[in-house]
Structure formats: structure tokens, C-alpha cells
Design an enzyme around this catalytic site. Structure first.
Site, PDB file in Angstrom:
ATOM      1  N   PRO A   2       0.838  -1.208   0.000  1.00 51.76           N
ATOM      2  CA  PRO A   2       0.000   0.000   0.000  1.00 51.76           C
ATOM      3  C   PRO A   2       0.870   1.256   0.000  1.00 51.76           C
ATOM      4  O   PRO A   2       1.821   1.352   0.767  1.00 51.76           O
ATOM      5  CB  PRO A   2      -0.791  -0.111   1.301  1.00 51.76           C
ATOM      6  CG  PRO A   2      -0.560  -1.492   1.808  1.00 51.76           C
ATOM      7  CD  PRO A   2       0.710  -1.971   1.225  1.00 51.76           C
ATOM      8  N   GLU A   3       0.542   2.176  -0.889  1.00 50.17           N
ATOM      9  CA  GLU A   3       1.267   3.437  -0.948  1.00 50.17           C
ATOM     10  C   GLU A   3       0.355   4.537  -0.409  1.00 50.17           C
ATOM     11  O   GLU A   3      -0.752   4.252   0.041  1.00 50.17           O
ATOM     12  CB  GLU A   3       1.712   3.711  -2.391  1.00 50.17           C
ATOM     13  CG  GLU A   3       2.558   2.563  -2.939  1.00 50.17           C
ATOM     14  CD  GLU A   3       3.089   2.815  -4.353  1.00 50.17           C
ATOM     15  OE1 GLU A   3       3.293   3.969  -4.731  1.00 50.17           O
ATOM     16  OE2 GLU A   3       3.294   1.816  -5.073  1.00 50.17           O
ATOM     17  N   LYS A  58       3.116   6.687   4.257  1.00 50.69           N
ATOM     18  CA  LYS A  58       2.422   5.396   4.178  1.00 50.69           C
ATOM     19  C   LYS A  58       2.026   4.881   5.552  1.00 50.69           C
ATOM     20  O   LYS A  58       1.651   3.719   5.692  1.00 50.69           O
ATOM     21  CB  LYS A  58       3.342   4.365   3.513  1.00 50.69           C
ATOM     22  CG  LYS A  58       3.828   4.751   2.127  1.00 50.69           C
ATOM     23  CD  LYS A  58       4.636   3.597   1.563  1.00 50.69           C
ATOM     24  CE  LYS A  58       5.703   4.062   0.614  1.00 50.69           C
ATOM     25  NZ  LYS A  58       6.581   2.962   0.207  1.00 50.69           N
ATOM     26  N   ARG A 256      13.454  -3.942  -7.260  1.00 50.51           N
ATOM     27  CA  ARG A 256      12.039  -3.616  -7.447  1.00 50.51           C
ATOM     28  C   ARG A 256      11.684  -3.646  -8.934  1.00 50.51           C
ATOM     29  O   ARG A 256      12.427  -3.106  -9.763  1.00 50.51           O
ATOM     30  CB  ARG A 256      11.725  -2.219  -6.878  1.00 50.51           C
ATOM     31  CG  ARG A 256      12.165  -2.003  -5.434  1.00 50.51           C
ATOM     32  CD  ARG A 256      11.519  -2.957  -4.443  1.00 50.51           C
ATOM     33  NE  ARG A 256      10.073  -2.947  -4.478  1.00 50.51           N
ATOM     34  CZ  ARG A 256       9.324  -2.073  -3.809  1.00 50.51           C
ATOM     35  NH1 ARG A 256       9.867  -1.165  -3.043  1.00 50.51           N
ATOM     36  NH2 ARG A 256       8.000  -2.126  -3.896  1.00 50.51           N
TER      37      ARG A 256
END
Ligand code: ZN
Length: 269
Positions: A2-3, A58, A256
Site C-alpha cells: 500500500p502506498e 504510508k 524492485r
């Protein structure tokens, strides 16, 4: 993971269910999620009224009468409101509320963390004190100062929460696409003008995601309400560029997954 937009959606959704309710008990099935001594944490929160729910970057902040605790969902963490005590094996922390409902912290990968903080000063205490500003209040000149000598790829600098807070892998990919910039471009290649555009693009993309309720990828949900933004992603997880129809390239930057269009993201400054 979740950002900022997803955590904002969680905050807005959860707020309706928990503010002005009292935590009457807590059950901890996986103590490592709590960074404090477990008894200290329990003593601090049990009996307390939840007065507000806030978000910084976040992080979610549960503001209570006399204290606060900060929660980071990390990879897969989510909160659910249950009306019956029917818990799953991934419900690691359960807050019993005074209206008979249950706030459960569910996390299949157990990477999420909670830590006590100060109810009036949580922004100035760890872990929030080490965060840079969110893009909405970032000064492009300060961001430029931080990155203008850096050899680190711009994609990775966007993930550095001490420069700007709230951007994760999905939106870093989207921001690079919006800028037409190759994500491997070192920070030092960006002029102040480009950094101003970077901050603007970050705000625009996060705001659009918030408006659409955050992105649903993997397992994000806030009490069953999922984000709808995935249909609007331009480059992340895409196979073909929506602008020029080139094949989207997927490579790793510092581990990433990085998606970019070789044609639309030719710029190296
Ligand atoms: Zn393209």
C-alpha cells in the site's frame, strides 16, 4: 505494498467505523508486529477511546485519548472490521471495541509493524520524524538539493521516504512514465526545472489515485472496499504502451520491478 493513496483510502474508510469507539481489550496472536514491550502496549491502549485516525506518508496513526500508535502495513497488511468473532489465522492483532465489533489487523506476510507514539507529537517522533515531506508540500528546491549530486536512479530516489514520503513502487513507475524519463536516469541529470516537474507529476498521480480510492494490486482492501485505480495505470504491470504501443520493458532497479516504455521514456534528464 500500500502506498500513500491506498493508506489514505484505508484511513478514510476505517475512520467511519472506529472513531469515538473504545478499545476494551486486545488479543495479540503474533507479538512481533508490536515493536514495544507487549504489556506496555496493552496497558497503553486498552480502555482508551479512539479519537482520530491520521495518515503521514504510508503510515496510519491511531490517535487515542492519552496516547497514539503508528501502524505500517508494509507488504500485505490490512485492517478489517468484523461484527462476529470469526477470526482467520492471519488476524494477528485484534482490538475489541465497545460496540461489540472487532478491528482486526490481518497480514499474511507478517511484515507490518505497530509502535506507540505521542498523541500530540507523533509527527516529530520516530518513525515519522525521519520522513521527508509528502509531494503535496514538498519544496522542489529542497528535493533538488537532495538529488542533484546523486548517481542513484531517479526511480529509486522516488522510493526514498526521507526525500519525499508516500511514493512506492507502483507510483514511482507511473511518475517516471508521466515525466517521459528513463527510470535508470541518475538524479544528478535532472535540472531544477525537471525536479519541479517531478514534484508536480508526483502530486498529480497521487491525487488521481486518492480520488479513485487507491490501487488494488495483490491484496489491498479496506473493510472490503477495494481501490479502482488499477484500470488507470499507464505503465505498471502493463504489456503494451498505451501511447505508442511499444512493448513495455520490465527490469529490476534495486530489486524492485520497474516498468517503462523504451520509446516514450527516452529522456535521460
Ligand atoms: Zn510508449
Amino acid at each position: 505494498m500500500p502506498e500513500l493513496p491506498e493508506v489514505e483510502t484505508v484511513k478514510n474508510t476505517l475512520k467511519n467505523f472506529i472513531v469515538n469507539k473504545r478499545i476494551v481489550d486486545i488479543r495479540v496472536n503474533y507479538p512481533r508486529i508490536i515493536e514495544n514491550d507487549l504489556d506496555q502496549f496493552k496497558r497503553a491502549v486498552v480502555g482508551q477511546l479512539i479519537t482520530d485516525l491520521d495518515r503521514v506518508g504510508k503510515y496510519l496513526i491511531f490517535v487515542l485519548e492519552d496516547t497514539a500508535f503508528v501502524s505500517h502495513l508494509r507488504m500485505e497488511g490490512k485492517y478489517n472490521i468484523l461484527t462476529k468473532p470469526e477470526f482467520s489465522k492471519h488476524d494477528h492483532i485484534i482490538f475489541y471495541l465497545d460496540d461489540g465489533t472487532y478491528l482486526s489487523y490481518n497480514d499474511t506476510r507478517k511484515f507490518g509493524r505497530m509502535v506507540l507514539s505521542s498523541k500530540s507529537d507523533y509527527k516529530n517522533q520516530l518513525p515519522l520524524s525521519k520522513l521527508g515531506p509528502e509531494p503535496f508540500c514538498a519544496d522542489a528546491k529542497v528535493v533538488y538539493q537532495r538529488i542533484h549530486k546523486s548517481d542513484i536512479p531517479i526511480k529509486h530516489l522516488l522510493l526514498d521516504q526521507t526525500i519525499m514520503a508516500g511514493i512506492g513502487n507502483i507510483y514511482a513507475n507511473e511518475i517516471c512514465f508521466a515525466m517521459g524519463i528513463n527510470p535508470f536516469t541518475p538524479g544528478k541529470r535532472l535540472t531544477l526545472k525537471r525536479v519541479e516537474q517531478l514534484v508536480q507529476a508526483s502530486c498529480k498521480i497521487l491525487e488521481a489515485a486518492i480520488a479513485q480510492g487507491g490501487t488494488t494490486i495483490h491484496s489491498f482492501s479496506a473493510n472490503g472496499i477495494d481501490g479502482l485505480f488499477q484500470v488507470s495505470l499507464q505503465v505498471h504491470l502493463q504489456k503494451e504502451c498505451k501511447i505508442c504501443h511499444s512493448e513495455i520493458i520490465k527490469e529490476k532497479i534495486k530489486g524492485r520491478s520497474t516498468y517503462y516504455c523504451p520509446k516514450c521514456q527516452r529522456r535521460k534528464s
